[in-house]
Design a protein around this motif. Sequence first.
Motif, short mmCIF file in Angstrom:
data_model
loop_
_atom_site.label_atom_id
_atom_site.label_comp_id
_atom_site.label_asym_id
_atom_site.label_seq_id
_atom_site.Cartn_x
_atom_site.Cartn_y
_atom_site.Cartn_z
N TYR A 316 6.93 20.96 56.42
CA TYR A 316 8.35 21.02 56.76
C TYR A 316 8.78 22.45 57.08
O TYR A 316 9.62 22.68 57.96
CB TYR A 316 9.19 20.47 55.61
CG TYR A 316 9.44 18.98 55.67
CD1 TYR A 316 10.61 18.47 56.22
CD2 TYR A 316 8.49 18.08 55.17
CE1 TYR A 316 10.84 17.10 56.28
CE2 TYR A 316 8.71 16.71 55.22
CZ TYR A 316 9.88 16.23 55.77
OH TYR A 316 10.10 14.87 55.83
N GLY A 317 8.22 23.41 56.37
CA GLY A 317 8.56 24.81 56.63
C GLY A 317 8.09 25.28 57.99
O GLY A 317 8.83 25.96 58.72
N ILE A 318 6.87 24.90 58.35
CA ILE A 318 6.33 25.28 59.66
C ILE A 318 7.13 24.64 60.79
O ILE A 318 7.47 25.29 61.78
CB ILE A 318 4.84 24.88 59.75
CG1 ILE A 318 4.02 25.69 58.74
CG2 ILE A 318 4.31 25.11 61.16
CD1 ILE A 318 2.57 25.26 58.64
N VAL A 319 7.44 23.35 60.62
CA VAL A 319 8.24 22.64 61.63
C VAL A 319 9.62 23.28 61.77
O VAL A 319 10.14 23.46 62.88
CB VAL A 319 8.36 21.15 61.27
CG1 VAL A 319 9.38 20.45 62.17
CG2 VAL A 319 7.00 20.46 61.38
N MET A 320 10.21 23.63 60.65
CA MET A 320 11.55 24.25 60.66
C MET A 320 11.56 25.54 61.49
O MET A 320 12.43 25.74 62.35
CB MET A 320 11.98 24.56 59.23
CG MET A 320 13.27 25.35 59.11
SD MET A 320 13.53 26.03 57.46
CE MET A 320 12.26 27.31 57.42
N MET A 321 10.58 26.40 61.26
CA MET A 321 10.54 27.68 61.97
C MET A 321 10.20 27.50 63.44
O MET A 321 10.73 28.20 64.31
CB MET A 321 9.53 28.61 61.29
CG MET A 321 9.90 28.94 59.84
SD MET A 321 8.69 29.94 58.96
CE MET A 321 8.95 31.53 59.72
N ALA A 322 9.33 26.53 63.74
CA ALA A 322 8.97 26.26 65.14
C ALA A 322 10.18 25.73 65.91
O ALA A 322 10.45 26.16 67.04
CB ALA A 322 7.81 25.27 65.21
N ILE A 323 10.91 24.81 65.31
CA ILE A 323 12.10 24.25 65.97
C ILE A 323 13.15 25.33 66.18
O ILE A 323 13.84 25.36 67.20
CB ILE A 323 12.66 23.08 65.15
CG1 ILE A 323 11.69 21.89 65.20
CG2 ILE A 323 14.02 22.65 65.68
CD1 ILE A 323 12.13 20.70 64.37
N ALA A 324 13.28 26.23 65.20
CA ALA A 324 14.26 27.31 65.32
C ALA A 324 13.95 28.20 66.52
O ALA A 324 14.84 28.61 67.27
CB ALA A 324 14.29 28.13 64.04
N VAL A 325 12.67 28.50 66.73
CA VAL A 325 12.28 29.35 67.86
C VAL A 325 12.51 28.63 69.19
O VAL A 325 12.93 29.24 70.18
CB VAL A 325 10.80 29.77 67.73
CG1 VAL A 325 10.32 30.48 68.98
CG2 VAL A 325 10.61 30.67 66.51
N ILE A 326 12.25 27.31 69.21
CA ILE A 326 12.37 26.55 70.46
C ILE A 326 13.83 26.28 70.81
O ILE A 326 14.25 26.47 71.95
CB ILE A 326 11.59 25.22 70.34
CG1 ILE A 326 10.09 25.50 70.20
CG2 ILE A 326 11.85 24.34 71.56
CD1 ILE A 326 9.27 24.28 69.88
N MET A 327 14.61 25.83 69.84
CA MET A 327 15.98 25.41 70.12
C MET A 327 16.94 26.58 70.31
O MET A 327 17.92 26.47 71.05
CB MET A 327 16.50 24.51 68.99
CG MET A 327 15.85 23.14 68.94
SD MET A 327 16.56 22.09 67.64
CE MET A 327 18.29 22.01 68.13
N CYS A 328 16.69 27.68 69.64
CA CYS A 328 17.61 28.82 69.69
C CYS A 328 17.12 29.86 70.70
O CYS A 328 15.92 29.97 70.96
CB CYS A 328 17.73 29.45 68.30
SG CYS A 328 18.25 28.28 67.03
N PRO A 329 18.03 30.63 71.30
CA PRO A 329 17.65 31.62 72.31
C PRO A 329 16.96 32.84 71.72
O PRO A 329 17.51 33.94 71.69
CB PRO A 329 18.99 31.98 72.97
CG PRO A 329 20.00 31.74 71.90
CD PRO A 329 19.50 30.56 71.12
N VAL A 330 15.75 32.62 71.22
CA VAL A 330 14.97 33.72 70.66
C VAL A 330 14.21 34.43 71.78
O VAL A 330 14.46 35.60 72.08
CB VAL A 330 13.99 33.20 69.58
CG1 VAL A 330 13.16 34.35 69.03
CG2 VAL A 330 14.76 32.53 68.45
N PHE A 331 13.29 33.71 72.43
CA PHE A 331 12.56 34.28 73.56
C PHE A 331 13.05 33.73 74.89
O PHE A 331 12.83 34.33 75.93
CB PHE A 331 11.06 34.01 73.42
CG PHE A 331 10.44 34.74 72.26
CD1 PHE A 331 10.29 36.11 72.28
CD2 PHE A 331 10.02 34.05 71.13
CE1 PHE A 331 9.73 36.79 71.21
CE2 PHE A 331 9.45 34.72 70.06
CZ PHE A 331 9.31 36.09 70.10
#
Length: 354
Positions: A316-331
């Motif tokens: 769940y932690g890995i999925v949470m951080m991956a979704i955060a990078v994808i959904m939010c304007p990080v890169f």
Amino acid sequence: METVGFDENGECMQKVIIWYRLLLKRNTKQITAWLMTAALLLLLLVVQGIHMPSGKTMTIGLYCEQDGNMERTLCEDLENSHSRFAFVNYQDKEQMYKEVQSGKLECGFLMQSDFTERVRQDNWKKCVTYIANPFTTKGEVAKETFFAAFFKEYSGKLLAQSEKEIFTTQDKKRLEKMQKSSDDFLQSDFFYTDIVPVDTKVKKVQDNHDAYPVQGIFAVFLLGIMYFANAKRYEPKGIWVQHAFPNRERFLFACVQELAAVTIPAVVGFVLLLFVPQSRGLGQELLSFVIFLVYAIIWTALYAKIPSSAEGFLAYGIVMMAIAVIMCPVFWNVGAYIPVMRYLKYLIPVGVYV
């Protein structure tokens, strides 16, 4: 065993302060807290050196391996053209490659050393190297602009060749007349420009190509620290101190525990964030960070309750951080291509910070 609960005398805040002070003191003595802080600083320093290409970049690089007549004329035409692109002639090939790679240039065109000779021999295929990076978005339009300028120069040769094929013999005056007619056509006002007034009722389209890699990585890193601060419940043979509290205080203690775990890296990282070129200023950074911190602490404390095993907690932690990078304007800003993502990103705490 006596459990500590809420009372009516306003002692809740005192308990929170005591919990926070004890947990923070414990964290300052743990080497892992300082290692995570050092890792965060190193990561931010690396990310702040990455130049993310902007959707507004309109500069195109040009480089000629040999200074021939056609290359020189072609570069001059492109540099003096009235297109939306700004063509820049480079003297150093490596510099042009680096600036395309860093995103300073949208793309680049490299004319091979035998460019003029190959054009004269009609062997013009792949005589120009097109240089782009994975974020290039206007490369195809730039190639059309380059080819149009090239064809303007190449059309003279085609005209001379066609004149000989049609009339079997070459005539200098006839060729000059044909070339003049061709030039008149190329320079003619083929389009009539009709400028319409702007409708002020139409909302301005916002540029959604902005991304915040430094702030985004900072927020994702802190989100991970807060989430994994709840991992002690899965330690083998470990004693989960939250069992000593009733349900109402158990959640509050989890929030305080996350705040204590994230304090050191958050403070150090935030100070560094104010001095990087991508900083948005103290006021905006501080306001966004406080909102993010409050939202993230509550959000992760609730999210950490979902998994029922240590393996599930990690997943769940890995999925949470991956979704955060994808959904939010990080890169990259997904909202620029999927409009609904502009609003869905707020479901994740990182979305309120970037």
